[in-house]
Every structure is written in structure tokens, then in C-alpha cells.
Design a protein around this motif. Structure first.
Motif, PDB file in Angstrom:
ATOM      1  N   ILE A 185       0.878  -1.168   0.000  1.00  0.00           N
ATOM      2  CA  ILE A 185       0.000   0.000   0.000  1.00  0.00           C
ATOM      3  C   ILE A 185       0.918   1.221   0.000  1.00  0.00           C
ATOM      4  CG2 ILE A 185      -1.754   1.325   1.246  1.00  0.00           C
ATOM      5  CD1 ILE A 185      -2.625  -1.378   2.522  1.00  0.00           C
ATOM      6  N   ILE A 186       0.752   2.067  -1.009  1.00  0.00           N
ATOM      7  CA  ILE A 186       1.580   3.269  -1.124  1.00  0.00           C
ATOM      8  C   ILE A 186       0.689   4.495  -0.942  1.00  0.00           C
ATOM      9  CG2 ILE A 186       3.102   4.635  -2.605  1.00  0.00           C
ATOM     10  CD1 ILE A 186       3.915   2.020  -3.985  1.00  0.00           C
ATOM     11  N   THR A 187       1.071   5.356  -0.002  1.00  0.00           N
ATOM     12  CA  THR A 187       0.372   6.613   0.214  1.00  0.00           C
ATOM     13  C   THR A 187       1.141   7.693  -0.541  1.00  0.00           C
ATOM     14  OG1 THR A 187      -0.280   5.856   2.414  1.00  0.00           O
ATOM     15  CG2 THR A 187      -0.514   8.212   1.961  1.00  0.00           C
ATOM     16  N   MET A 188       0.433   8.358  -1.492  1.00  0.00           N
ATOM     17  CA  MET A 188       1.070   9.340  -2.363  1.00  0.00           C
ATOM     18  C   MET A 188       0.458  10.716  -2.186  1.00  0.00           C
ATOM     19  SD  MET A 188       0.953   7.218  -5.910  1.00  0.00           S
ATOM     20  CE  MET A 188       0.727   5.469  -5.828  1.00  0.00           C
ATOM     21  N   LYS A 189       1.282  11.745  -2.397  1.00  0.00           N
ATOM     22  CA  LYS A 189       0.793  13.126  -2.408  1.00  0.00           C
ATOM     23  C   LYS A 189       0.100  13.410  -3.731  1.00  0.00           C
ATOM     24  CE  LYS A 189       4.620  14.464   0.505  1.00  0.00           C
ATOM     25  NZ  LYS A 189       5.968  14.979   0.503  1.00  0.00           N
ATOM     26  N   GLU A 190       0.633  12.830  -4.809  1.00  0.00           N
ATOM     27  CA  GLU A 190       0.059  12.925  -6.152  1.00  0.00           C
ATOM     28  C   GLU A 190       0.122  11.538  -6.779  1.00  0.00           C
ATOM     29  OE1 GLU A 190       1.792  15.969  -8.673  1.00  0.00           O
ATOM     30  OE2 GLU A 190       2.387  17.093  -6.885  1.00  0.00           O
ATOM     31  N   THR A 191      -0.828  11.249  -7.647  1.00  0.00           N
ATOM     32  CA  THR A 191      -0.872   9.926  -8.268  1.00  0.00           C
ATOM     33  C   THR A 191       0.351   9.695  -9.149  1.00  0.00           C
ATOM     34  OG1 THR A 191      -3.278   9.988  -8.271  1.00  0.00           O
ATOM     35  CG2 THR A 191      -2.237   8.387  -9.723  1.00  0.00           C
ATOM     36  N   LEU A 192       0.985   8.560  -8.941  1.00  0.00           N
ATOM     37  CA  LEU A 192       2.110   8.131  -9.772  1.00  0.00           C
ATOM     38  C   LEU A 192       1.683   6.899 -10.558  1.00  0.00           C
ATOM     39  CD1 LEU A 192       4.958   8.334  -7.102  1.00  0.00           C
ATOM     40  CD2 LEU A 192       4.650   9.859  -9.035  1.00  0.00           C
ATOM     41  N   SER A 193       2.147   6.807 -11.791  1.00  0.00           N
ATOM     42  CA  SER A 193       1.826   5.640 -12.613  1.00  0.00           C
ATOM     43  C   SER A 193       2.713   4.461 -12.195  1.00  0.00           C
ATOM     44  CB  SER A 193       2.056   5.955 -14.087  1.00  0.00           C
ATOM     45  OG  SER A 193       3.450   6.074 -14.342  1.00  0.00           O
ATOM     46  N   VAL A 194       2.303   3.273 -12.613  1.00  0.00           N
ATOM     47  CA  VAL A 194       3.103   2.076 -12.347  1.00  0.00           C
ATOM     48  C   VAL A 194       4.491   2.235 -12.980  1.00  0.00           C
ATOM     49  CG1 VAL A 194       3.298  -0.401 -12.785  1.00  0.00           C
ATOM     50  CG2 VAL A 194       1.120   0.562 -12.076  1.00  0.00           C
ATOM     51  N   ASP A 195       4.556   2.851 -14.172  1.00  0.00           N
ATOM     52  CA  ASP A 195       5.851   3.073 -14.834  1.00  0.00           C
ATOM     53  C   ASP A 195       6.760   3.966 -13.993  1.00  0.00           C
ATOM     54  OD1 ASP A 195       5.171   1.462 -16.974  1.00  0.00           O
ATOM     55  OD2 ASP A 195       4.514   3.128 -18.234  1.00  0.00           O
ATOM     56  N   GLU A 196       6.177   5.007 -13.399  1.00  0.00           N
ATOM     57  CA  GLU A 196       6.976   5.908 -12.550  1.00  0.00           C
ATOM     58  C   GLU A 196       7.476   5.180 -11.308  1.00  0.00           C
ATOM     59  OE1 GLU A 196       5.310  10.360 -12.955  1.00  0.00           O
ATOM     60  OE2 GLU A 196       3.745   8.851 -12.576  1.00  0.00           O
ATOM     61  N   LEU A 197       6.622   4.342 -10.737  1.00  0.00           N
ATOM     62  CA  LEU A 197       7.036   3.563  -9.561  1.00  0.00           C
ATOM     63  C   LEU A 197       8.114   2.546  -9.923  1.00  0.00           C
ATOM     64  CD1 LEU A 197       3.510   3.016  -8.011  1.00  0.00           C
ATOM     65  CD2 LEU A 197       5.309   4.501  -7.113  1.00  0.00           C
ATOM     66  N   GLN A 198       7.958   1.912 -11.083  1.00  0.00           N
ATOM     67  CA  GLN A 198       8.967   0.942 -11.532  1.00  0.00           C
ATOM     68  C   GLN A 198      10.301   1.637 -11.765  1.00  0.00           C
ATOM     69  OE1 GLN A 198       8.551  -2.626 -11.909  1.00  0.00           O
ATOM     70  NE2 GLN A 198      10.745  -2.307 -11.797  1.00  0.00           N
ATOM     71  N   LYS A 199      10.246   2.848 -12.312  1.00  0.00           N
ATOM     72  CA  LYS A 199      11.476   3.620 -12.536  1.00  0.00           C
ATOM     73  C   LYS A 199      12.170   3.899 -11.207  1.00  0.00           C
ATOM     74  CE  LYS A 199      13.220   7.751 -14.785  1.00  0.00           C
ATOM     75  NZ  LYS A 199      12.910   9.001 -15.451  1.00  0.00           N
ATOM     76  N   GLN A 200      11.385   4.208 -10.167  1.00  0.00           N
ATOM     77  CA  GLN A 200      11.947   4.452  -8.839  1.00  0.00           C
ATOM     78  C   GLN A 200      12.622   3.183  -8.307  1.00  0.00           C
ATOM     79  OE1 GLN A 200      12.180   7.348  -7.416  1.00  0.00           O
ATOM     80  NE2 GLN A 200      12.863   6.776  -5.379  1.00  0.00           N
ATOM     81  N   LEU A 201      12.068   2.024  -8.643  1.00  0.00           N
ATOM     82  CA  LEU A 201      12.644   0.748  -8.189  1.00  0.00           C
ATOM     83  C   LEU A 201      13.810   0.279  -9.055  1.00  0.00           C
ATOM     84  CD1 LEU A 201       9.496  -1.385  -7.272  1.00  0.00           C
ATOM     85  CD2 LEU A 201      11.174  -0.389  -5.710  1.00  0.00           C
ATOM     86  N   SER A 202      14.075   0.962 -10.151  1.00  0.00           N
ATOM     87  CA  SER A 202      15.088   0.487 -11.106  1.00  0.00           C
ATOM     88  C   SER A 202      16.490   0.446 -10.502  1.00  0.00           C
ATOM     89  CB  SER A 202      15.080   1.336 -12.377  1.00  0.00           C
ATOM     90  OG  SER A 202      15.513   2.663 -12.087  1.00  0.00           O
ATOM     91  N   ASN A 203      16.722   1.171  -9.401  1.00  0.00           N
ATOM     92  CA  ASN A 203      18.033   1.120  -8.737  1.00  0.00           C
ATOM     93  C   ASN A 203      18.271  -0.240  -8.081  1.00  0.00           C
ATOM     94  OD1 ASN A 203      18.309   3.818  -9.408  1.00  0.00           O
ATOM     95  ND2 ASN A 203      17.539   4.530  -7.439  1.00  0.00           N
ATOM     96  N   LEU A 204      17.184  -0.944  -7.790  1.00  0.00           N
ATOM     97  CA  LEU A 204      17.268  -2.265  -7.174  1.00  0.00           C
ATOM     98  C   LEU A 204      16.998  -3.318  -8.239  1.00  0.00           C
ATOM     99  CD1 LEU A 204      15.061  -1.561  -4.029  1.00  0.00           C
ATOM    100  CD2 LEU A 204      17.537  -1.516  -4.147  1.00  0.00           C
ATOM    101  N   GLU A 205      17.745  -4.396  -8.219  1.00  0.00           N
ATOM    102  CA  GLU A 205      17.521  -5.458  -9.211  1.00  0.00           C
ATOM    103  C   GLU A 205      16.529  -6.480  -8.692  1.00  0.00           C
ATOM    104  OE1 GLU A 205      20.844  -7.330 -11.032  1.00  0.00           O
ATOM    105  OE2 GLU A 205      22.000  -5.477 -11.059  1.00  0.00           O
TER     106      GLU A 205
END
Length: 70
Positions: free
Chosen positions: A43-63
């Protein structure tokens, strides 16, 4: 606003810590709650809606982690 996701690749508490820290570094994410039961439920609490692509990009630092909307 809270949104539900599934993060694949979560297998232990260490995974949860790494992924939670990485997601919460994003300026539009207030809080990330990740669970082991059911594995990878998130469950992610956001200030503004982020797309799944944006969230995946944030996770891209982790393999080995992928995120999808529930």
C-alpha cells in the motif's frame, strides 16, 4: 491517497526494508507499507498519483523487483 500494488521479488524482511526505503525517497510518496503475507502486497500513500511506470522507474536502482497495480 492510498493505492494498492503487488511487488514481485519480495522474499524477506531485508527486501521489504530496501524497497520501502527506495520508494519513500520519491518526493511524491509519503509512505510505503509492504507485507510478507500475502508476499509483496503493498500500500503506497502518495501526495500525487504516480503511474506504475513511474514507480517501476523508482525501483530500477534495485535489481529483481517489479511492481504492478492491483
Amino acid at each position: 491517497m492510498k493505492r494498492k500494488f503487488q511487488i514481485n521479488g519480495i522474499s524477506c524482511g531485508g527486501c521489504i526494508s530496501r524497497v520501502k526505503k527506495t520508494l519513500e525517497e520519491h518526493p511524491k510518496i509519503e509512505k510505503a507499507e509492504i507485507f510478507l503475507a500475502p508476499k509483496g502486497a503493498t500500500i503506497i500513500t502518495m501526495k500525487e498519483t504516480l503511474s506504475v511506470d513511474e514507480l517501476q522507474k523508482q525501483l530500477s536502482n534495485l535489481e529483481g523487483y517489479t511492481i504492478e497495480k492491483l
